[in-house]
Scaffold this active site. Structure first.
Site, PDB file in Angstrom:
ATOM      1  CG  ASP A   1      -3.779   6.198   2.149  1.00  0.00           C
ATOM      2  OD1 ASP A   1      -4.005   6.750   2.882  1.00  0.00           O
ATOM      3  OD2 ASP A   1      -2.941   5.491   2.473  1.00  0.00           O
TER       4      ASP A   1
ATOM      5  CB  CYS B   1      -2.481   3.459   5.745  1.00  0.00           C
ATOM      6  SG  CYS B   1      -2.786   4.336   6.629  1.00  0.00           S
TER       7      CYS B   1
ATOM      8  CE  LYS C   1      -0.783   6.748   4.201  1.00  0.00           C
ATOM      9  NZ  LYS C   1      -0.365   6.438   3.584  1.00  0.00           N
TER      10      LYS C   1
ATOM     11  CG  HIS D   1       3.956   7.870  -2.704  1.00  0.00           C
ATOM     12  ND1 HIS D   1       4.685   8.178  -0.540  1.00  0.00           N
ATOM     13  CD2 HIS D   1       3.391   6.834  -2.445  1.00  0.00           C
ATOM     14  CE1 HIS D   1       4.308   7.282  -0.339  1.00  0.00           C
ATOM     15  NE2 HIS D   1       3.394   6.260  -0.731  1.00  0.00           N
TER      16      HIS D   1
ATOM     17  CG  HIS E   1       2.012   3.300  -4.898  1.00  0.00           C
ATOM     18  ND1 HIS E   1       3.446   3.383  -3.814  1.00  0.00           N
ATOM     19  CD2 HIS E   1       1.935   4.217  -2.908  1.00  0.00           C
ATOM     20  CE1 HIS E   1       3.671   3.179  -2.285  1.00  0.00           C
ATOM     21  NE2 HIS E   1       2.726   3.969  -2.585  1.00  0.00           N
TER      22      HIS E   1
HETATM   23  C1  VGL Z   1       0.115   2.230   1.633  1.00  0.00           C
HETATM   24  C2  VGL Z   1       1.723   0.768   0.094  1.00  0.00           C
HETATM   25  C3  VGL Z   1       2.115   1.600   0.198  1.00  0.00           C
HETATM   26  C4  VGL Z   1      -0.683   2.015   2.728  1.00  0.00           C
HETATM   27  C5  VGL Z   1       0.932   3.536   1.845  1.00  0.00           C
HETATM   28  O1  VGL Z   1      -2.076   3.546   3.345  1.00  0.00           O
HETATM   29  O2  VGL Z   1      -1.624   0.788   3.052  1.00  0.00           O
HETATM   30  N1  VGL Z   1       0.365   0.980   1.535  1.00  0.00           N
HETATM   31  N2  VGL Z   1       1.946   2.719   0.712  1.00  0.00           N
HETATM   32 ZN    ZN Z   2       2.581   4.362  -0.186  1.00  0.00          ZN
END
Ligand code: VGL
Ligand code: ZN
Length: 251
Positions: free
Chosen positions: A44, A191, A147, A91, A124
């Protein structure tokens, strides 16, 4: 070889071809010098999580220098024969983890959903937006695992979402014969933590490179490191240690 082919460049060109040929052979097999198959998972590293890009959920310390160091590390691992993957938080706008989809709630509130605690985030990494783009040179990745696409479930883990639905990451690693994985990226406490724990439970030798990660908060990052270690993840400080570990016996 004719007259026209002679010249100062020619010898160099031939040598370059040899080097490229060798790199291709190495990459095709994803085989390192110890004969083990290793993967790197760049987690990510996206605009939404980066202070560099003024991301919607910018994680402290994710400036341009950080992203460049992730990219340099990834290039090195690829040249060492690692099978290199990226994950991407992806998302829909109506995602359950967004505070704006829960009237009266604010970002960073938590709610209970079917017995699970869900942190509510600022919106986000919305699919198709600039915010969701990967910041590392995409030509380095054999595949990108997306994801948390289901509006009803979050997915910190790149292995499976909160309903248990698989992303395909594990199947991809098995198909390639991967035995050990090195993970780094954002966020260490979400994540990276969830992905590393799922992969160690799935039987992969798993290392996390702390200096190549950034966390949402110091407290949850410390907890994440403790939890990962308890579950059998090898949390190391830098890439050197991860490389040494992935070459050691038992991997
Ligand atoms: C994540 C917060 C919200 C991550 C994803 O990938 O760490 N953290 N969505
Ligand atoms: Zn997220």
């Amino acid at each position: 070889m004719g007259q026209a082919r002679e010249g100062p460049l020619n010898g160099g060109e031939e040598r370059l071809k040899l080097i490229i040929g060798r790199q291709k052979a190495q990459t095709r097999g994803n085989m390192d010098i110890a004969g083990k198959r290793r993967a790197a998972i760049v987690t990510d590293v996206q605009g939404c999580f980066a202070t560099w890009k003024h991301g919607s959920l910018a994680v402290p310390g994710s400036d341009e220098l950080y992203v460049r160091s992730v990219e340099a590390a990834t290039r090195l691992l690829r040249s060492e024969g690692f099978f290199v993957l990226a994950t991407q938080d992806w998302h829909p706008p109506d995602h359950i983890s967004f505070a704006k989809n829960h009237p009266g709630k604010e970002p960073f509130d938590t709610i209970e959903i079917n017995g699970r605690t869900q942190v509510l985030w600022p919106s986000h990494c919305v699919q198709g937006t600039d915010d969701a783009r990967l910041l590392v040179d995409e030509s380095l990745f054999a595949a990108v695992i997306r994801k948390a696409q289901n509006p009803l479930f979050d997915s910190y883990s790149a292995v499976q979402d909160d309903s248990g639905e698989k992303t395909g990451l594990e199947a991809t690693l098995r198909e390639k014969g991967i035995v050990s994985v090195v993970i780094y990226g954002i966020a260490l406490d979400y994540c990276v933590r969830a992905t590393a724990i799922d992969l160690v439970h799935a039987g992969f030798k798993t290392a996390v490179v702390e200096s190549l990660c950034r966390g949402v908060s110091p407290e949850t990052s410390v907890q994440a490191i403790t939890q990962m270690r308890e579950e059998g993840v090898n949390v190391v400080q830098d890439l050197h240690e991860a490389l040494a570990d992935s070459l050691s016996q038992g991997g």
